[in-house]
Design a protein around this motif. Structure first.
Motif, PDB file in Angstrom:
ATOM      1  N   HIS A 380      24.200  14.624  -5.886  1.00  0.00           N
ATOM      2  CA  HIS A 380      23.883  15.244  -4.597  1.00  0.00           C
ATOM      3  C   HIS A 380      22.667  16.170  -4.670  1.00  0.00           C
ATOM      4  N   LYS A 381      22.074  16.303  -5.824  1.00  0.00           N
ATOM      5  CA  LYS A 381      20.964  17.236  -6.020  1.00  0.00           C
ATOM      6  C   LYS A 381      19.751  16.839  -5.186  1.00  0.00           C
ATOM      7  N   ILE A 382      19.112  17.848  -4.575  1.00  0.00           N
ATOM      8  CA  ILE A 382      17.857  17.619  -3.862  1.00  0.00           C
ATOM      9  C   ILE A 382      16.789  17.216  -4.884  1.00  0.00           C
ATOM     10  N   PRO A 383      16.003  16.180  -4.619  1.00  0.00           N
ATOM     11  CA  PRO A 383      14.986  15.747  -5.599  1.00  0.00           C
ATOM     12  C   PRO A 383      14.026  16.860  -6.015  1.00  0.00           C
ATOM     13  N   ALA A 384      13.739  17.795  -5.099  1.00  0.00           N
ATOM     14  CA  ALA A 384      12.793  18.867  -5.427  1.00  0.00           C
ATOM     15  C   ALA A 384      13.420  19.961  -6.289  1.00  0.00           C
ATOM     16  N   ALA A 385      14.743  19.957  -6.421  1.00  0.00           N
ATOM     17  CA  ALA A 385      15.408  20.993  -7.217  1.00  0.00           C
ATOM     18  C   ALA A 385      15.004  20.863  -8.677  1.00  0.00           C
ATOM     19  N   PRO A 386      14.600  21.979  -9.335  1.00  0.00           N
ATOM     20  CA  PRO A 386      14.023  21.888 -10.681  1.00  0.00           C
ATOM     21  C   PRO A 386      15.030  21.785 -11.811  1.00  0.00           C
ATOM     22  N   GLU A 387      16.323  22.063 -11.567  1.00  0.00           N
ATOM     23  CA  GLU A 387      17.264  22.141 -12.672  1.00  0.00           C
ATOM     24  C   GLU A 387      18.636  21.633 -12.256  1.00  0.00           C
ATOM     25  N   THR A 388      19.421  21.333 -13.268  1.00  0.00           N
ATOM     26  CA  THR A 388      20.830  20.997 -13.047  1.00  0.00           C
ATOM     27  C   THR A 388      21.666  22.239 -13.305  1.00  0.00           C
ATOM     28  N   ILE A 389      22.762  22.376 -12.584  1.00  0.00           N
ATOM     29  CA  ILE A 389      23.590  23.578 -12.696  1.00  0.00           C
ATOM     30  C   ILE A 389      25.051  23.176 -12.798  1.00  0.00           C
ATOM     31  N   GLY A 390      25.861  24.119 -13.250  1.00  0.00           N
ATOM     32  CA  GLY A 390      27.293  23.896 -13.330  1.00  0.00           C
ATOM     33  C   GLY A 390      28.075  24.724 -12.341  1.00  0.00           C
ATOM     34  N   ASP A 391      27.349  25.530 -11.512  1.00  0.00           N
ATOM     35  CA  ASP A 391      28.000  26.397 -10.545  1.00  0.00           C
ATOM     36  C   ASP A 391      26.986  26.718  -9.450  1.00  0.00           C
ATOM     37  N   PRO A 392      27.397  26.768  -8.165  1.00  0.00           N
ATOM     38  CA  PRO A 392      26.449  26.990  -7.075  1.00  0.00           C
ATOM     39  C   PRO A 392      26.025  28.448  -6.888  1.00  0.00           C
ATOM     40  N   HIS A 393      26.482  29.354  -7.769  1.00  0.00           N
ATOM     41  CA  HIS A 393      26.141  30.775  -7.666  1.00  0.00           C
ATOM     42  C   HIS A 393      26.624  31.366  -6.348  1.00  0.00           C
ATOM     43  N   ASN A 394      27.761  30.920  -5.883  1.00  0.00           N
ATOM     44  CA  ASN A 394      28.397  31.448  -4.685  1.00  0.00           C
ATOM     45  C   ASN A 394      29.871  31.073  -4.784  1.00  0.00           C
ATOM     46  N   TRP A 395      30.746  32.085  -4.803  1.00  0.00           N
ATOM     47  CA  TRP A 395      32.148  31.792  -5.102  1.00  0.00           C
ATOM     48  C   TRP A 395      32.820  30.995  -3.991  1.00  0.00           C
ATOM     49  N   ILE A 396      32.354  31.146  -2.744  1.00  0.00           N
ATOM     50  CA  ILE A 396      32.944  30.367  -1.653  1.00  0.00           C
ATOM     51  C   ILE A 396      32.604  28.891  -1.820  1.00  0.00           C
ATOM     52  N   PHE A 397      31.324  28.589  -2.064  1.00  0.00           N
ATOM     53  CA  PHE A 397      30.936  27.193  -2.278  1.00  0.00           C
ATOM     54  C   PHE A 397      31.577  26.640  -3.548  1.00  0.00           C
ATOM     55  N   SER A 398      31.698  27.479  -4.573  1.00  0.00           N
ATOM     56  CA  SER A 398      32.304  27.027  -5.825  1.00  0.00           C
ATOM     57  C   SER A 398      33.755  26.591  -5.600  1.00  0.00           C
ATOM     58  N   LEU A 399      34.531  27.414  -4.883  1.00  0.00           N
ATOM     59  CA  LEU A 399      35.923  27.058  -4.609  1.00  0.00           C
ATOM     60  C   LEU A 399      36.021  25.868  -3.656  1.00  0.00           C
ATOM     61  N   LEU A 400      35.147  25.827  -2.646  1.00  0.00           N
ATOM     62  CA  LEU A 400      35.178  24.710  -1.706  1.00  0.00           C
ATOM     63  C   LEU A 400      34.923  23.384  -2.417  1.00  0.00           C
ATOM     64  N   CYS A 401      33.952  23.388  -3.327  1.00  0.00           N
ATOM     65  CA  CYS A 401      33.584  22.140  -3.997  1.00  0.00           C
ATOM     66  C   CYS A 401      34.615  21.719  -5.031  1.00  0.00           C
ATOM     67  N   THR A 402      35.137  22.672  -5.786  1.00  0.00           N
ATOM     68  CA  THR A 402      36.011  22.314  -6.898  1.00  0.00           C
ATOM     69  C   THR A 402      37.498  22.293  -6.528  1.00  0.00           C
ATOM     70  N   TYR A 403      37.904  23.100  -5.532  1.00  0.00           N
ATOM     71  CA  TYR A 403      39.322  23.144  -5.157  1.00  0.00           C
ATOM     72  C   TYR A 403      39.567  22.874  -3.682  1.00  0.00           C
ATOM     73  N   GLY A 404      38.516  22.618  -2.913  1.00  0.00           N
ATOM     74  CA  GLY A 404      38.664  22.208  -1.532  1.00  0.00           C
ATOM     75  C   GLY A 404      39.093  23.322  -0.597  1.00  0.00           C
ATOM     76  N   LEU A 405      39.331  22.941   0.651  1.00  0.00           N
ATOM     77  CA  LEU A 405      39.744  23.910   1.665  1.00  0.00           C
ATOM     78  C   LEU A 405      41.080  24.564   1.316  1.00  0.00           C
ATOM     79  N   LEU A 406      42.013  23.791   0.755  1.00  0.00           N
ATOM     80  CA  LEU A 406      43.322  24.348   0.409  1.00  0.00           C
ATOM     81  C   LEU A 406      43.206  25.394  -0.686  1.00  0.00           C
TER      82      LEU A 406
END
Length: 496
Positions: A380-406
């Protein structure tokens, strides 16, 4: 001994004296819990992020699991011992239910994750924090134990400040000189392949001269120091409040108590100032910004708490509307400009978050599984993004992506639910029925002296023996940071 019971509509509390062996066992578990916590906040942050500045014999994943097992095992041991003694009296925390829900959601997500091993590891490590908190509430049955924990937090923060100063003045420059003198040998010792992405990350971290104390980033260290400063502020308010109460009494005993509380307040203020100095050294914009924003808010709450509590519904509604409006404004700006306002750090964060939204759409209810963010980010990475990451640096997005709305809903409920219960003890509202089980016992000063000594020994051993072993440091060649930590833990806490 006659047993006294107090009943209310929700539950009962018991005031029988604990057996000596159970009290000793609980103190031993508390020592283990706090020593492991001190080690945790001076070592690593996430099981899926390897430290770029050190070569350790064990991976972060292995060490994170070992530390998590300590918390899980301590809770299991307490439940077993209390049940055997017939003293299994659960002090309500208002987070146990949401934590159990998050536990179920995380386990369900493991079955759907592409990397089930990473998902299970992340679930166990992430849940160990609430597990430790729930157990601590059961073991903190006297005010002296709570104060001891807060002073331990301040002592570790002071040691972290020393580590920050060491990095800011000497360590970073020495590492740069060593690296530039022989890059290949230096990278080989760290297990980093020249020309790889890890090499690029290492150089970026090295030349940025990030003042990160014991941890990996300055933002993480700044967040911990902000927490410690908040604990110190609470101890200062308590000490000077006790002095004011003692000053109203004209007896000789009250005069002596006034002098003692003044000394305690000055000592606490001094160590709190050290923690704040470390916070400024990190130059973490997020942590320093949070201090500047929320310190005045906390002051207003303490001064006008009853007035604010009477208007709490309108205030909460206004805050929710403001947060939603701010999020909407940032989203509109980001879509229109392809970035957030600010420097390069805000540009890359927008790139992280856009990819995170696409990842969330992939599995909205349960997420992609803990520890699986990095693998899915590549698709899902934007082509212009310069690096790969293991966390979105935002705890809300991190929980949404890894554990969903529940998972996000369960974690948010666990964080927000206790807040409504914190105001009654502050006098913002009349105490609610059913809070009796949270009342702490007032014990005489220095009543926990044996616990102090045991905690000092355990934490010092963790810092001077276990931590160097995990980091593959020779025990006879401690860094200034380890010696500073030992000195502060042995001197600051007894002085308090």
């Amino acid at each position: 001994m006659r047993q006294k019971k107090t009943h209310n509509k929700k539950h009962s509390t018991h005031s029988t004296v604990k057996p000596v062996w159970l009290n000793a066992a609980e103190q031993g578990l508390l020592v283990v819990l706090l020593a492991a916590a001190a080690l945790r906040v001076t070592f690593i942050e996430a099981p899926h992020v390897e430290p770029p500045m050190q070569a350790a014999p064990l991976s972060n994943e292995t060490i994170s699991l070992l530390m998590s097992y300590v918390f899980w095992a301590a809770l299991a041991a307490w439940l077993l011992l209390a049940a055997v003694a017939g003293r299994l009296r659960w002090r309500r925390t208002w987070i146990a239910g949401p934590a159990a829900l998050f536990c179920a959601v995380g386990l369900a997500g493991v079955f759907f994750a592409s990397d089930k091993r990473a998902a299970l590891t992340d679930w166990a490590v992430l849940l160990s924090g609430p597990i430790a908190g729930i157990l601590a509430i059961q073991l903190f049955d006297t005010r002296e134990k709570v104060r001891l924990f807060l002073w331990l937090l301040l002592a570790v923060a002071a040691a972290t400040t020393v580590a920050c100063y060491d990095k800011m003045t000497a360590s970073s420059e020495m590492l740069i000189v060593q690296y530039e003198s022989d890059p290949e040998t230096f990278l080989e010792a760290l297990g980093i392949e020249p020309g790889s992405m890890s090499h690029w990350h290492y150089e970026h971290r090295l030349y940025s001269r990030d003042v990160s104390g014991f941890l990996t980033t300055s933002n993480s260290t700044g967040s911990f120091l902000l927490l410690a400063a908040f604990a110190g502020a609470g101890l200062c308010v308590e000490a000077f409040g006790a002095k004011r109460a003692a000053d109203k009494d004209k007896s000789a005993a009250a005069k002596t108590k006034s002098q003692e509380t003044l000394a305690a307040g000055v000592c606490t203020a001094l160590v709190t100032a050290i923690a704040l100095a470390g916070l400024l050294m990190t130059q973490s914009k997020g942590a320093i910004g949070a201090l500047l924003v929320f310190a005045p808010i906390l002051t207003v709450c303490l001064l006008f708490g009853k007035t604010l509590w009477a208007r709490r519904r309108g205030i909460v509604a206004g805050l929710v509307i403001f947060a939603l409006a701010a999020a909407a404004a940032m989203t509109v700006y980001g879509i229109g400009h392809g970035r957030l306002p600010g420097g390069n750090s805000m540009l890359v964060r927008w790139q992280y978050w856009v990819a995170s939204v696409e990842m969330f759409r992939e599995s909205p209810l349960l997420g992609v599984g803990g520890g699986n963010y990095a693998a899915h980010y590549l698709t899902h990475k934007i082509p212009a993004a310069p690096e790969t990451i293991g966390d979105p640096h935002n705890w809300i997005f991190s929980l949404l992506c890894t554990y969903g709305l529940l998972g996000l809903a369960a974690m948010a409920f666990a964080l927000l639910r206790p807040l409504g219960r914190l105001f009654a003890p502050l006098g913002w509202a009349a105490p609610a029925a059913g809070l009796g089980d949270l009342h702490l016992v007032n014990t005489p000063p220095y009543n926990e002296r044996r616990l102090w000594l045991a905690l000092l020994g355990a934490v010092s051993a963790a810092m001077l023996l276990i931590r160097p072993g995990l980091l593959h440091l020779p025990v006879q060649d401690h860094s200034a940071a380890e010696w500073a930590a030992a000195f502060l833990l042995l001197i600051v806490i007894p002085a308090a």
